[in-house]
Scaffold this motif. Sequence first.
Motif, PDB file in Angstrom:
ATOM      1  N   LYS A 202      -5.670  12.321  -6.302  1.00 57.12           N
ATOM      2  CA  LYS A 202      -5.161  13.681  -6.486  1.00 57.12           C
ATOM      3  C   LYS A 202      -6.298  14.682  -6.703  1.00 57.12           C
ATOM      4  O   LYS A 202      -6.248  15.823  -6.227  1.00 57.12           O
ATOM      5  CB  LYS A 202      -4.197  13.713  -7.675  1.00 57.12           C
ATOM      6  CG  LYS A 202      -3.485  15.056  -7.829  1.00 57.12           C
ATOM      7  CD  LYS A 202      -2.804  15.196  -9.188  1.00 57.12           C
ATOM      8  CE  LYS A 202      -1.582  14.337  -9.281  1.00 57.12           C
ATOM      9  NZ  LYS A 202      -0.811  14.626 -10.530  1.00 57.12           N
TER      10      LYS A 202
ATOM     11  N   TYR B 142      -8.059  19.065  -6.057  1.00 53.62           N
ATOM     12  CA  TYR B 142      -8.261  19.944  -7.208  1.00 53.62           C
ATOM     13  C   TYR B 142      -9.739  20.339  -7.367  1.00 53.62           C
ATOM     14  O   TYR B 142     -10.112  20.967  -8.340  1.00 53.62           O
ATOM     15  CB  TYR B 142      -7.801  19.245  -8.488  1.00 53.62           C
ATOM     16  CG  TYR B 142      -6.293  19.194  -8.681  1.00 53.62           C
ATOM     17  CD1 TYR B 142      -5.692  19.850  -9.749  1.00 53.62           C
ATOM     18  CD2 TYR B 142      -5.477  18.493  -7.814  1.00 53.62           C
ATOM     19  CE1 TYR B 142      -4.312  19.797  -9.954  1.00 53.62           C
ATOM     20  CE2 TYR B 142      -4.107  18.434  -8.000  1.00 53.62           C
ATOM     21  CZ  TYR B 142      -3.530  19.087  -9.072  1.00 53.62           C
ATOM     22  OH  TYR B 142      -2.165  19.036  -9.269  1.00 53.62           O
TER      23      TYR B 142
ATOM     24  N   THR C 297       4.402  23.571  -5.288  1.00 56.26           N
ATOM     25  CA  THR C 297       3.955  22.233  -4.908  1.00 56.26           C
ATOM     26  C   THR C 297       2.908  21.709  -5.894  1.00 56.26           C
ATOM     27  O   THR C 297       3.011  20.573  -6.387  1.00 56.26           O
ATOM     28  CB  THR C 297       3.383  22.245  -3.481  1.00 56.26           C
ATOM     29  OG1 THR C 297       4.447  22.488  -2.556  1.00 56.26           O
ATOM     30  CG2 THR C 297       2.701  20.928  -3.136  1.00 56.26           C
ATOM     31  N   ILE C 298       1.905  22.521  -6.196  1.00 63.23           N
ATOM     32  CA  ILE C 298       0.858  22.091  -7.134  1.00 63.23           C
ATOM     33  C   ILE C 298       1.441  21.912  -8.534  1.00 63.23           C
ATOM     34  O   ILE C 298       1.064  20.978  -9.268  1.00 63.23           O
ATOM     35  CB  ILE C 298      -0.320  23.089  -7.137  1.00 63.23           C
ATOM     36  CG1 ILE C 298      -0.967  23.154  -5.743  1.00 63.23           C
ATOM     37  CG2 ILE C 298      -1.365  22.686  -8.181  1.00 63.23           C
ATOM     38  CD1 ILE C 298      -2.014  24.241  -5.589  1.00 63.23           C
TER      39      ILE C 298
ATOM     40  N   TRP D  39       3.046  18.592  -8.637  1.00 59.51           N
ATOM     41  CA  TRP D  39       1.991  17.574  -8.737  1.00 59.51           C
ATOM     42  C   TRP D  39       1.509  17.437 -10.185  1.00 59.51           C
ATOM     43  O   TRP D  39       1.287  16.323 -10.670  1.00 59.51           O
ATOM     44  CB  TRP D  39       0.804  17.947  -7.849  1.00 59.51           C
ATOM     45  CG  TRP D  39       1.033  17.773  -6.377  1.00 59.51           C
ATOM     46  CD1 TRP D  39       2.087  17.161  -5.771  1.00 59.51           C
ATOM     47  CD2 TRP D  39       0.164  18.204  -5.319  1.00 59.51           C
ATOM     48  NE1 TRP D  39       1.944  17.196  -4.398  1.00 59.51           N
ATOM     49  CE2 TRP D  39       0.767  17.828  -4.096  1.00 59.51           C
ATOM     50  CE3 TRP D  39      -1.053  18.880  -5.285  1.00 59.51           C
ATOM     51  CZ2 TRP D  39       0.178  18.090  -2.862  1.00 59.51           C
ATOM     52  CZ3 TRP D  39      -1.647  19.146  -4.050  1.00 59.51           C
ATOM     53  CH2 TRP D  39      -1.032  18.757  -2.848  1.00 59.51           C
ATOM     54  N   ASN D  40       1.327  18.562 -10.871  1.00 61.59           N
ATOM     55  CA  ASN D  40       0.864  18.525 -12.263  1.00 61.59           C
ATOM     56  C   ASN D  40       1.805  17.725 -13.152  1.00 61.59           C
ATOM     57  O   ASN D  40       1.373  17.103 -14.128  1.00 61.59           O
ATOM     58  CB  ASN D  40       0.734  19.949 -12.822  1.00 61.59           C
ATOM     59  CG  ASN D  40      -0.441  20.712 -12.228  1.00 61.59           C
ATOM     60  OD1 ASN D  40      -1.341  20.130 -11.639  1.00 61.59           O
ATOM     61  ND2 ASN D  40      -0.431  22.031 -12.378  1.00 61.59           N
TER      62      ASN D  40
ATOM     63  N   VAL E 209       7.357  14.895  -7.130  1.00 60.71           N
ATOM     64  CA  VAL E 209       7.028  14.861  -5.704  1.00 60.71           C
ATOM     65  C   VAL E 209       7.813  15.933  -4.951  1.00 60.71           C
ATOM     66  O   VAL E 209       9.051  15.895  -4.911  1.00 60.71           O
ATOM     67  CB  VAL E 209       7.341  13.481  -5.102  1.00 60.71           C
ATOM     68  CG1 VAL E 209       6.916  13.414  -3.633  1.00 60.71           C
ATOM     69  CG2 VAL E 209       6.655  12.377  -5.906  1.00 60.71           C
TER      70      VAL E 209
ATOM     71  N   ASN F 218       0.346  11.464 -13.793  1.00 60.80           N
ATOM     72  CA  ASN F 218      -0.121  10.969 -12.505  1.00 60.80           C
ATOM     73  C   ASN F 218       1.014  10.282 -11.757  1.00 60.80           C
ATOM     74  O   ASN F 218       1.885   9.649 -12.358  1.00 60.80           O
ATOM     75  CB  ASN F 218      -1.289   9.993 -12.684  1.00 60.80           C
ATOM     76  CG  ASN F 218      -2.567  10.711 -13.066  1.00 60.80           C
ATOM     77  OD1 ASN F 218      -2.833  11.798 -12.569  1.00 60.80           O
ATOM     78  ND2 ASN F 218      -3.341  10.123 -13.966  1.00 60.80           N
TER      79      ASN F 218
ATOM     80  N   ALA G 121       2.591  12.023  -3.161  1.00 60.42           N
ATOM     81  CA  ALA G 121       2.257  13.455  -3.081  1.00 60.42           C
ATOM     82  C   ALA G 121       3.329  14.300  -2.418  1.00 60.42           C
ATOM     83  O   ALA G 121       3.494  15.472  -2.752  1.00 60.42           O
ATOM     84  CB  ALA G 121       0.948  13.630  -2.321  1.00 60.42           C
TER      85      ALA G 121
ATOM     86  N   THR H  40       1.197   9.409   0.047  1.00 56.55           N
ATOM     87  CA  THR H  40       0.466   9.447  -1.219  1.00 56.55           C
ATOM     88  C   THR H  40      -0.705  10.415  -1.100  1.00 56.55           C
ATOM     89  O   THR H  40      -1.063  10.858   0.000  1.00 56.55           O
ATOM     90  CB  THR H  40      -0.075   8.058  -1.565  1.00 56.55           C
ATOM     91  OG1 THR H  40      -1.024   7.668  -0.549  1.00 56.55           O
ATOM     92  CG2 THR H  40       1.040   7.018  -1.634  1.00 56.55           C
ATOM     93  N   PHE H  41      -1.316  10.727  -2.246  1.00 58.71           N
ATOM     94  CA  PHE H  41      -2.534  11.544  -2.205  1.00 58.71           C
ATOM     95  C   PHE H  41      -3.605  10.821  -1.401  1.00 58.71           C
ATOM     96  O   PHE H  41      -4.378  11.454  -0.679  1.00 58.71           O
ATOM     97  CB  PHE H  41      -3.022  11.826  -3.627  1.00 58.71           C
ATOM     98  CG  PHE H  41      -2.127  12.765  -4.386  1.00 58.71           C
ATOM     99  CD1 PHE H  41      -2.168  14.130  -4.140  1.00 58.71           C
ATOM    100  CD2 PHE H  41      -1.231  12.287  -5.327  1.00 58.71           C
ATOM    101  CE1 PHE H  41      -1.335  15.006  -4.829  1.00 58.71           C
ATOM    102  CE2 PHE H  41      -0.391  13.151  -6.019  1.00 58.71           C
ATOM    103  CZ  PHE H  41      -0.436  14.519  -5.771  1.00 58.71           C
TER     104      PHE H  41
ATOM    105  N   CYS I 166      -3.224  20.989   2.444  1.00 61.48           N
ATOM    106  CA  CYS I 166      -4.072  19.935   1.873  1.00 61.48           C
ATOM    107  C   CYS I 166      -5.511  20.023   2.372  1.00 61.48           C
ATOM    108  O   CYS I 166      -6.458  19.848   1.596  1.00 61.48           O
ATOM    109  CB  CYS I 166      -3.475  18.561   2.194  1.00 61.48           C
ATOM    110  SG  CYS I 166      -1.857  18.291   1.439  1.00 61.48           S
TER     111      CYS I 166
END
Length: 464
Positions: A2, A6, A65-66, A69-70, A74, A134, A138, A156-157, A195
Motif C-alpha cells: 500500500k 502513499y 478511495t484513499i 484504503w486508510n 475496499v 491494513n 485494494a 491487491t495493492f 494508481c
Amino acid sequence: MKEFFYTYSEREDLMAIRTDSESFSYKKLFELSEITARKIISIISTEQTYVPILSSNSSEFIITTIALWNLGLVPVPLNTRWTEKEISDVIFKNNLEVILFEKEFAVKLNSVRIKKISFDDLFNSHSESFHKKNNDEAVVIFTSGSSAEPKGVVHTFDSLANSIMNGGKILNQSIGDRWLASLPFYHIGGFQIICRALSSGCEIIIPTDLRFESIKNSVSNFKPTHISLVAAQLKRLIEEKIKPDKTLKVCLIGGGFSEDNLLIEAARNGWNPIRVYGSTETASFITAANAEEIIAKPNTVGRAVDNVRITISSEGEILISTKSLLKNYLNDEKAINEKIKNDFYHSGDLGKIDDNEYLFVDAKRTDLIVSGGENINPIEVENALLKIPSIKEACVFPIQDEYWGQIVAAALVINGSIDEEFLKNELKKNLASFKIPKKYFFVNELPKTSLGKIERDKVRKMFV
C-alpha cells in the motif's frame, strides 16, 4: 505494498489533482482523505469490507478511495452506465451492504435496499477517530459484462503495483508528469490512471466529463504527458486535427480492436500511440506495441512487458503468468479455479506468438462460430466487412440453425444503402464461402460499452 501509493503524501509542493474548478497538492489530497476516513467511520462499519461507489470521475472519488484504503476497506466502483436493475442485481448477488454515491445517480438506486450515503451527506457528517488498518485488497473492478454477467475482480495493492512496475518502460513516468483521466474510474484502465499517478507523484487531470469535447479541451488546456484512450476517441481527435503538446510521452490505446492505419497516422501527428493488450484480471496491459512495431508486424498487440510470461495452449488459448494477476473473483471461488491453473491465467482469448515473441490476438474462444463443423473467427469476418467503404461498423455473431448448427450473421451500420448481393461478392475476395454471413441486419447503431467496445452478446440478443 500500500505504501507504494502513499510515497508522495507529504509533498505540499507537488500537484495531485487538477480540474476546471480546483486543484490541490498531494499533501492536501491525503489530508482530505484522512478527514473523510473519520467521517466514513462514523457511518459505516469496518466489518463490511467492500464498499461500492457510484460516481463519475471526480476528486471526491479519489479522496473517498484513499479514505477507504486508510480504514482497510475496499472500494468497489460501479459502472454509472448500468441500469437500475443491473446495479441492484450486482449489489444483491455480492451481498454488499452500503453504497456511497454522487447525487446525480440517486435515481439509479431507487430499488436498492441497502444503506445509501451521498457524497454530500458523507462530507457533511461528523468525524470520529480511527486507527489505520491494513488490508491487502485494494479494489474490486467489475468486468464489463459484454458477453456474460459481470464478475467482481479483486485486485491487491501488490497486483496493481506490479502492473505499474511491469509497464514502467512503456509508461516512462516522472515526478510532476500529468495524467489525463480520460477513461472511467470504474474500469481497470481508468482506475490504474489514479494508481500510476499516485505511485510516481504525477498530476491527475480530471475533465468535466468523458464526452469528446471535454477530452479535447483537456488535451489542449492542460497538456497531459500521459493519456489512455480507446480507438474511437483517438480516431475522432485525429479527424478533428487535434494535436497534442510536444510534452506528451505516451498515449495508450486499448479497450479492444484498433486499426493499424489509425495508430500509424496518430504517430505521425505526435500522439506517440502504444497499442496495449490486457484485461481487468491482469490489472491493465501486459503487452505493448508502438507504431514502428505495428508497421513491421501488422495487427500485433506487441510483446510481453517486463515480468510477464505468455504462452499459447494446445487449443490456441492465450495463457498469462505475472504478479499483476487478480487475487480472486468476489464471492466466486469456482470461477477463479477455472481461470487460474498452475499460476497461468486462462484469458479466454485465442492467439498466436511469432518467432520474435510478438503476440497476435485472433478472437475470444466463446465468440467462435461453429458452422457445419468449421470454426469461424467473427473478428476475421468483421475486418473483411469493414474494408467495404460503405460499412461504418460491423458485428458478427452466430444464429442457431437446424442444419448447420450455427450460421454466420452480421449487424451493420452503413452509410447510405448497400445491396446484400454486392456484399457477398465483395467478401468472396477475402473470405472462404463458409465464412460469409448468411444473414444481414442493418441498424442505426450498435450497443457498446463505455469504452466503445461493441457488446456482441447484446447485439446477438437483438436478433435471436
